[in-house]
Design a protein around this motif. Structure first.
Motif, PDB file in Angstrom:
ATOM      1  N   GLN A  84      42.184 -11.753 110.822  1.00  0.00           N
ATOM      2  CA  GLN A  84      41.144 -12.272 111.712  1.00  0.00           C
ATOM      3  C   GLN A  84      41.766 -12.971 112.920  1.00  0.00           C
ATOM      4  OE1 GLN A  84      39.025 -14.579 108.660  1.00  0.00           O
ATOM      5  NE2 GLN A  84      37.166 -13.380 109.128  1.00  0.00           N
ATOM      6  N   ARG A  85      42.770 -13.785 112.635  1.00  0.00           N
ATOM      7  CA  ARG A  85      43.424 -14.495 113.742  1.00  0.00           C
ATOM      8  C   ARG A  85      44.096 -13.522 114.705  1.00  0.00           C
ATOM      9  NH1 ARG A  85      47.060 -18.633 110.599  1.00  0.00           N
ATOM     10  NH2 ARG A  85      46.718 -17.159 108.883  1.00  0.00           N
ATOM     11  N   LEU A  86      44.752 -12.510 114.150  1.00  0.00           N
ATOM     12  CA  LEU A  86      45.442 -11.545 115.013  1.00  0.00           C
ATOM     13  C   LEU A  86      44.452 -10.728 115.848  1.00  0.00           C
ATOM     14  CD1 LEU A  86      48.277 -10.257 112.651  1.00  0.00           C
ATOM     15  CD2 LEU A  86      48.445 -11.882 114.563  1.00  0.00           C
ATOM     16  N   VAL A  87      43.316 -10.326 115.243  1.00  0.00           N
ATOM     17  CA  VAL A  87      42.296  -9.574 115.997  1.00  0.00           C
ATOM     18  C   VAL A  87      41.735 -10.423 117.138  1.00  0.00           C
ATOM     19  CG1 VAL A  87      39.974  -8.577 115.873  1.00  0.00           C
ATOM     20  CG2 VAL A  87      41.681  -8.018 114.122  1.00  0.00           C
ATOM     21  N   ALA A  88      41.410 -11.693 116.829  1.00  0.00           N
ATOM     22  CA  ALA A  88      40.840 -12.574 117.853  1.00  0.00           C
ATOM     23  C   ALA A  88      41.836 -12.812 118.980  1.00  0.00           C
ATOM     24  CB  ALA A  88      40.424 -13.903 117.216  1.00  0.00           C
ATOM     25  N   ILE A  89      43.098 -13.107 118.618  1.00  0.00           N
ATOM     26  CA  ILE A  89      44.113 -13.340 119.647  1.00  0.00           C
ATOM     27  C   ILE A  89      44.379 -12.065 120.447  1.00  0.00           C
ATOM     28  CG2 ILE A  89      46.546 -13.916 120.005  1.00  0.00           C
ATOM     29  CD1 ILE A  89      46.310 -15.794 117.570  1.00  0.00           C
ATOM     30  N   GLY A  90      44.360 -10.897 119.757  1.00  0.00           N
ATOM     31  CA  GLY A  90      44.544  -9.634 120.471  1.00  0.00           C
ATOM     32  C   GLY A  90      43.434  -9.368 121.473  1.00  0.00           C
ATOM     33  N   PHE A 135      35.425 -10.562 124.357  1.00  0.00           N
ATOM     34  CA  PHE A 135      35.139 -11.951 124.029  1.00  0.00           C
ATOM     35  C   PHE A 135      34.230 -12.027 122.789  1.00  0.00           C
ATOM     36  CE2 PHE A 135      32.836 -16.037 125.187  1.00  0.00           C
ATOM     37  CZ  PHE A 135      33.877 -16.852 124.770  1.00  0.00           C
ATOM     38  N   ALA A 136      33.256 -11.124 122.735  1.00  0.00           N
ATOM     39  CA  ALA A 136      32.352 -11.090 121.572  1.00  0.00           C
ATOM     40  C   ALA A 136      33.125 -10.753 120.302  1.00  0.00           C
ATOM     41  CB  ALA A 136      31.243 -10.068 121.818  1.00  0.00           C
ATOM     42  N   VAL A 137      34.072  -9.823 120.386  1.00  0.00           N
ATOM     43  CA  VAL A 137      34.898  -9.488 119.216  1.00  0.00           C
ATOM     44  C   VAL A 137      35.663 -10.721 118.736  1.00  0.00           C
ATOM     45  CG1 VAL A 137      36.914  -8.174 118.446  1.00  0.00           C
ATOM     46  CG2 VAL A 137      35.126  -7.052 119.789  1.00  0.00           C
ATOM     47  N   ALA A 138      36.240 -11.466 119.698  1.00  0.00           N
ATOM     48  CA  ALA A 138      37.006 -12.660 119.332  1.00  0.00           C
ATOM     49  C   ALA A 138      36.115 -13.709 118.665  1.00  0.00           C
ATOM     50  CB  ALA A 138      37.671 -13.241 120.576  1.00  0.00           C
ATOM     51  N   ILE A 139      34.911 -13.917 119.187  1.00  0.00           N
ATOM     52  CA  ILE A 139      34.016 -14.934 118.619  1.00  0.00           C
ATOM     53  C   ILE A 139      33.515 -14.532 117.244  1.00  0.00           C
ATOM     54  CG2 ILE A 139      31.773 -16.063 118.903  1.00  0.00           C
ATOM     55  CD1 ILE A 139      32.192 -16.052 121.871  1.00  0.00           C
ATOM     56  N   VAL A 140      33.143 -13.255 117.086  1.00  0.00           N
ATOM     57  CA  VAL A 140      32.638 -12.794 115.786  1.00  0.00           C
ATOM     58  C   VAL A 140      33.723 -12.911 114.728  1.00  0.00           C
ATOM     59  CG1 VAL A 140      31.839 -10.759 114.520  1.00  0.00           C
ATOM     60  CG2 VAL A 140      30.887 -11.296 116.774  1.00  0.00           C
ATOM     61  N   VAL A 197      36.596 -14.925 114.874  1.00  0.00           N
ATOM     62  CA  VAL A 197      36.956 -16.337 114.693  1.00  0.00           C
ATOM     63  C   VAL A 197      36.007 -17.160 115.565  1.00  0.00           C
ATOM     64  CG1 VAL A 197      38.756 -18.081 114.916  1.00  0.00           C
ATOM     65  CG2 VAL A 197      39.366 -15.744 114.263  1.00  0.00           C
ATOM     66  N   PRO A 198      34.958 -17.730 115.013  1.00  0.00           N
ATOM     67  CA  PRO A 198      33.942 -18.423 115.815  1.00  0.00           C
ATOM     68  C   PRO A 198      34.489 -19.521 116.722  1.00  0.00           C
ATOM     69  CG  PRO A 198      33.129 -18.070 113.594  1.00  0.00           C
ATOM     70  CD  PRO A 198      34.561 -17.660 113.581  1.00  0.00           C
ATOM     71  N   PRO A 256      27.439 -15.719 118.718  1.00  0.00           N
ATOM     72  CA  PRO A 256      27.644 -16.349 117.399  1.00  0.00           C
ATOM     73  C   PRO A 256      26.374 -16.447 116.559  1.00  0.00           C
ATOM     74  CG  PRO A 256      28.864 -17.530 119.085  1.00  0.00           C
ATOM     75  CD  PRO A 256      27.996 -16.553 119.798  1.00  0.00           C
ATOM     76  N   PRO A 257      25.213 -16.901 117.114  1.00  0.00           N
ATOM     77  CA  PRO A 257      24.007 -16.935 116.267  1.00  0.00           C
ATOM     78  C   PRO A 257      23.591 -15.570 115.753  1.00  0.00           C
ATOM     79  CG  PRO A 257      23.699 -18.295 118.217  1.00  0.00           C
ATOM     80  CD  PRO A 257      24.948 -17.525 118.422  1.00  0.00           C
ATOM     81  N   VAL A 258      23.744 -14.540 116.599  1.00  0.00           N
ATOM     82  CA  VAL A 258      23.386 -13.192 116.143  1.00  0.00           C
ATOM     83  C   VAL A 258      24.342 -12.740 115.040  1.00  0.00           C
ATOM     84  CG1 VAL A 258      23.248 -10.772 116.835  1.00  0.00           C
ATOM     85  CG2 VAL A 258      22.329 -12.556 118.333  1.00  0.00           C
ATOM     86  N   ALA A 259      25.630 -13.037 115.214  1.00  0.00           N
ATOM     87  CA  ALA A 259      26.598 -12.679 114.168  1.00  0.00           C
ATOM     88  C   ALA A 259      26.309 -13.434 112.871  1.00  0.00           C
ATOM     89  CB  ALA A 259      28.012 -12.974 114.655  1.00  0.00           C
TER      90      ALA A 259
END
Length: 373
Positions: free
Chosen positions: A39-45, A79-84, A86-87, A120-123
């Protein structure tokens, strides 16, 4: 305000801000133990991809060289991928909001911000239902603060651009005033030489020749030759001090060139015609007529928003008239001395001329200068 103006107001500052915020948030996420490694790697990527997109494509977009909507959509999706994933990545809003306001206009930026804070609320509806209330509250606060920040940034930069434009206008006005002052001094000096020295030498030659028409007396002949030589020098000085358009052309040709230049620079069609028998006028009169034509055409270009303009130079036995007309938006003459009309009136008064201005809003303008000559 365009995205180019926003970006160019503080070159390099936005990129630095984006880099610092993304680096800090990414480091915090990487060191966090609340999420799995993938999760961390996906968000940072995803965040790294946003930075790369901005550096490779975003600068050109913000400068207006390409379309900006596809890039904004791509960055918001990342940005949406990163938030979903890792909020806590929603802290990147501090960097994304200025970026959004650079890429699109105000209304589109507001829509984009509202859309991104709702991610985030939708996720949460699917992944974390227990957090939906908290994330909704955060979304409302983030949207309100983000939109306020965007409005504030836009207004600050607008004021900066307005001040910069005002300073540029003041510098241009000062340069123009200095130029007009120098030309007025040269014109005045040319008129003085013409009306005093040149006329005086002419009178001396006439008086000497009336005493001895054949110039048998060598002393009188020498005096006449000397006076003629000095008269030629005086006329050369008058020619050198006169405005360059008049130094190489007649008054009608000089005014015709001004009309052609106006049409070329403004894209507004301009016609020029003369009437009556053209004749040579005193230098001071020609200068005032030429300057009036230049100033009137300048006003048409700057203020009239006209579709066409016309210039007439009419010679009559007792006077010369210059008429400049346009079909633009017009104005109230009593409130428009700032359009250079006061200077035109002053120059007309110096040669006993009469300047008349006829204009009404939305009905065009006619400026007529009549000079006895």
């Amino acid at each position: 305000m365009t995205s180019t103006e926003v970006h160019n107001s503080y070159p390099g500052a936005w990129e630095t801000f984006l880099g610092v915020v993304t680096a800090v948030v990414s480091l915090a996420v990487f060191l966090s133990y609340g999420f799995s490694l993938w999760q961390r790697l996906v968000a940072i990527g995803a965040v790294a991809a946003i930075v790369v997109l901005h550096l490779v494509w975003g600068r050109a977009v913000i400068r207006g060289e390409r379309g900006n909507v596809p890039l904004l959509a791509a960055e918001l999706a990342l940005f949406a991928v990163a938030i979903v994933t890792v909020p806590v990545m929603n802290w990147l809003l501090f960097a994304m909001i200025p970026l959004i306001f650079q890429m699109v206009h105000l209304r589109a930026a507001v829509i984009a911000i509202v859309a991104i804070v709702l991610v985030p609320p939708v996720a949460d509806l699917f992944l974390r239902p227990q957090q939906i209330i908290a994330d909704l509250i955060i979304a409302v606060i983030s949207a309100a603060s983000g939109i306020w920040l965007g409005f504030w940034i836009t207004r600050v930069i607008e004021q900066s651009i307005e001040r910069r434009q005002l300073i540029a206008d003041l510098e241009a006005s000062r340069t123009e005033i200095a130029r007009l002052s120098r030309e007025a001094e040269r014109t005045h000096l040319a008129a003085e030489i013409h009306d005093t020295l040149a006329q005086g030498f002419t009178s001396i030659i006439t008086l000497l020749q009336s005493v001895d028409p054949a110039l048998r007396d060598e002393r009188l002949a020498l005096a006449v030759r000397t006076a003629k030589e000095n008269l030629a020098e005086a006329r050369a000085l008058v020619g050198a001090l006169s405005p360059s358009p008049l130094a190489s052309a007649s008054l009608p040709e000089a005014v015709r060139r001004q009309a052609s230049r106006f049409a070329e620079e403004s894209g507004v069609p301009a016609t020029f015609r003369t009437s009556g028998d053209e004749r040579t006028l005193p230098t001071a009169v020609e200068v005032v007529l030429l300057r009036a034509a230049q100033e009137a055409l300048t006003n048409v270009r700057r203020h009239a928003e006209a579709n066409e303009a016309s210039v007439l130079l009419a010679y009559t036995p007792s006077c010369v008239r210059l008429v400049v007309r346009d079909d633009g938006q017009g104005f109230v003459p009593s409130s428009a001395d700032g359009f250079g009309l006061s200077g035109m009136r002053q120059r007309a008064t110096q040669i006993n001329g009469d300047l008349r201005v006829r204009s009404t809003p939305e009905a065009g303008t006619t400026i007529e200068l009549e000079v006895p000559a």
